[in-house]
Design a protein around this motif. Structure first.
Motif, short mmCIF file in Angstrom:
data_model
loop_
_atom_site.label_atom_id
_atom_site.label_comp_id
_atom_site.label_asym_id
_atom_site.label_seq_id
_atom_site.Cartn_x
_atom_site.Cartn_y
_atom_site.Cartn_z
N TYR A 274 -57.06 -24.38 3.72
CA TYR A 274 -55.75 -23.83 4.04
C TYR A 274 -55.26 -24.36 5.40
O TYR A 274 -54.10 -24.75 5.55
N MET A 275 -56.15 -24.34 6.38
CA MET A 275 -55.77 -24.76 7.73
C MET A 275 -55.39 -26.24 7.76
O MET A 275 -54.44 -26.63 8.45
N SER A 276 -56.11 -27.05 7.02
CA SER A 276 -55.79 -28.48 6.98
C SER A 276 -54.41 -28.71 6.39
O SER A 276 -53.70 -29.64 6.79
N ALA A 277 -54.02 -27.83 5.45
CA ALA A 277 -52.69 -27.92 4.84
C ALA A 277 -51.62 -27.24 5.68
O ALA A 277 -50.46 -27.17 5.27
N GLY A 278 -52.01 -26.71 6.84
CA GLY A 278 -51.06 -26.09 7.75
C GLY A 278 -50.61 -24.71 7.33
O GLY A 278 -49.47 -24.31 7.60
N LYS A 279 -51.52 -23.95 6.71
CA LYS A 279 -51.18 -22.60 6.25
C LYS A 279 -51.85 -21.54 7.12
O LYS A 279 -53.02 -21.70 7.50
N PRO A 280 -51.15 -20.44 7.43
CA PRO A 280 -51.82 -19.31 8.09
C PRO A 280 -52.84 -18.70 7.15
O PRO A 280 -52.68 -18.77 5.92
#
Length: 357
Positions: A274-280
């Motif tokens: 998720y973080m790699s995709a820029g998601k909280p």
């Protein structure tokens, strides 16, 4: 002093070392792919010659004949591994989550080979294999170095082998990248497997309450078909090819977990995705999640149903906050958890291993 001199020159030169990688699964097995196979190009770029042998072939289709062929191939693959370990030309044996018989490890060490054992789950806990813990301990004791994915596993490993290190389960941040696309309908995302989708049951009452206030969709990647929360839900099969596409269809990513011994040893990989995709990210405060989620910075830790509900509301109401947390999560991936960072740690550890008798 000689070790220090070797360390100084180690980073300037590339070693010509041969590594035999044994994995418990094939490319379709997440641990094998994430913990071993994705590192092969990096190892080769540092002068290592790599040979990879999986314990099993790709999963077969469901017809009776295919299952027979698959079972036969498994035996052939296992025999091939035993022969390679016994007479293969390599300096380092890298074993990912596979219980190699101890007598094979003894043979390796007699021949001067270095053994690295990597595991990323509490494989010593099993309801179907009463010998799982004994086998895990035996392999850990025989290894020259043990690599784990989190502090809980590392603490366990260090009880039997002091040369145990942590390398988190890396995401290739060049493949999973943010996409600036906005959803018409707010999307809460989860990615995992049919087996791990049981943890979503924690959030059933939360989703019911949320649906009274918001219109939203659940996007479940890899979950069981039978899961139903009485709210709009899209369930899709996981595939490596479509992983990034579905991650980028999410507005936030979630990781609920039970707070048990097995779950405390989880590596938090879906949070990294998720973080790699820029998601909280929203996650249960269990195990490594407490280190990955900086509450209020890149997401929220949620212990109670009220915590989950409040965190969902905060993010669903505030697009600026979502964007800020997503950017921070991506920064953390590039700084601490990405494949480039973890590859440096792995290569350095393998080079250092070769310096010691």
């Amino acid at each position: 002093m000689q070790i220090l001199e070797n360390n100084k020159s180690m980073n300037k030169t590339k070693l010509n070392q041969k590594i035999l990688i044994i994995t418990n699964g094939n490319l379709d097995h997440s641990s094998s792919r994430i913990r071993a196979l994705q590192y092969i190009p990096y190892l080769e770029s540092e002068g290592f010659t790599v040979k990879w042998l999986p314990r099993v072939p790709h999963k077969s289709k469901k017809s009776g004949f295919d299952r027979i062929v698959f079972a036969f191939k498994k035996r052939v693959f296992l025999l091939r591994i035993f022969i390679a370990i016994l007479i293969g030309n390599y300096e380092i044996l890298f074993v990912q989550r596979f219980f190699v018989p101890v007598w094979l490890f003894v043979n390796c060490k007699r021949r001067g080979k270095k053994i690295v054992f990597d595991f990323d789950d509490a494989i010593y806990i099993s309801s179907t294999d009463k010998k799982a813990e004994g086998k895990t301990i035996s392999v850990i004791k025989k290894a020259n170095m043990v690599i784990t994915s989190c502090e809980v596993l590392n603490d366990y490993s260090r009880r039997f082998n002091e040369n145990s290190i942590i390398i988190t389960s890396a995401v290739d941040t060049k493949i999973i990248t943010p996409a600036n696309k906005k959803n018409k309908l707010f999307t809460i995302g989860w990615i995992g497997s049919e087996w791990t989708s049981k943890y979503l049951s924690i959030l059933e009452p939360v989703f019911i309450e949320l649906s009274k206030k918001y219109k939203f969709r659940l996007l479940l990647v890899g979950a069981k078909d039978s899961i139903n929360f009485n709210c709009e839900t899209k369930k899709v099969k996981w595939s490596l090819e479509n992983e990034t596409k579905y991650l980028n269809k999410m507005d936030i990513g979630i990781m609920p977990l039970f707070d048990n011994e097995f779950e405390r040893a989880k590596g938090g990989f879906k949070l990294f995705q998720y973080m790699s995709a820029g998601k909280p990210i929203l996650a249960s405060p269990v195990g490594i999640n407490k280190d990955i989620v900086l509450s209020g910075d890149n997401g929220f830790l949620c212990k109670s149903e009220k915590d989950w509900y409040t965190a969902f509301c905060n993010l669903m109401d505030d697009e600026v906050l979502r964007e800020k947390m997503g950017i921070r999560g991506r920064e953390l991936m590039l700084e601490k958890y990405g494949l480039d960072v973890c590859s440096v740690k792995l290569v350095k550890s393998l080079k250092e291993l070769q310096l010691y008798k």
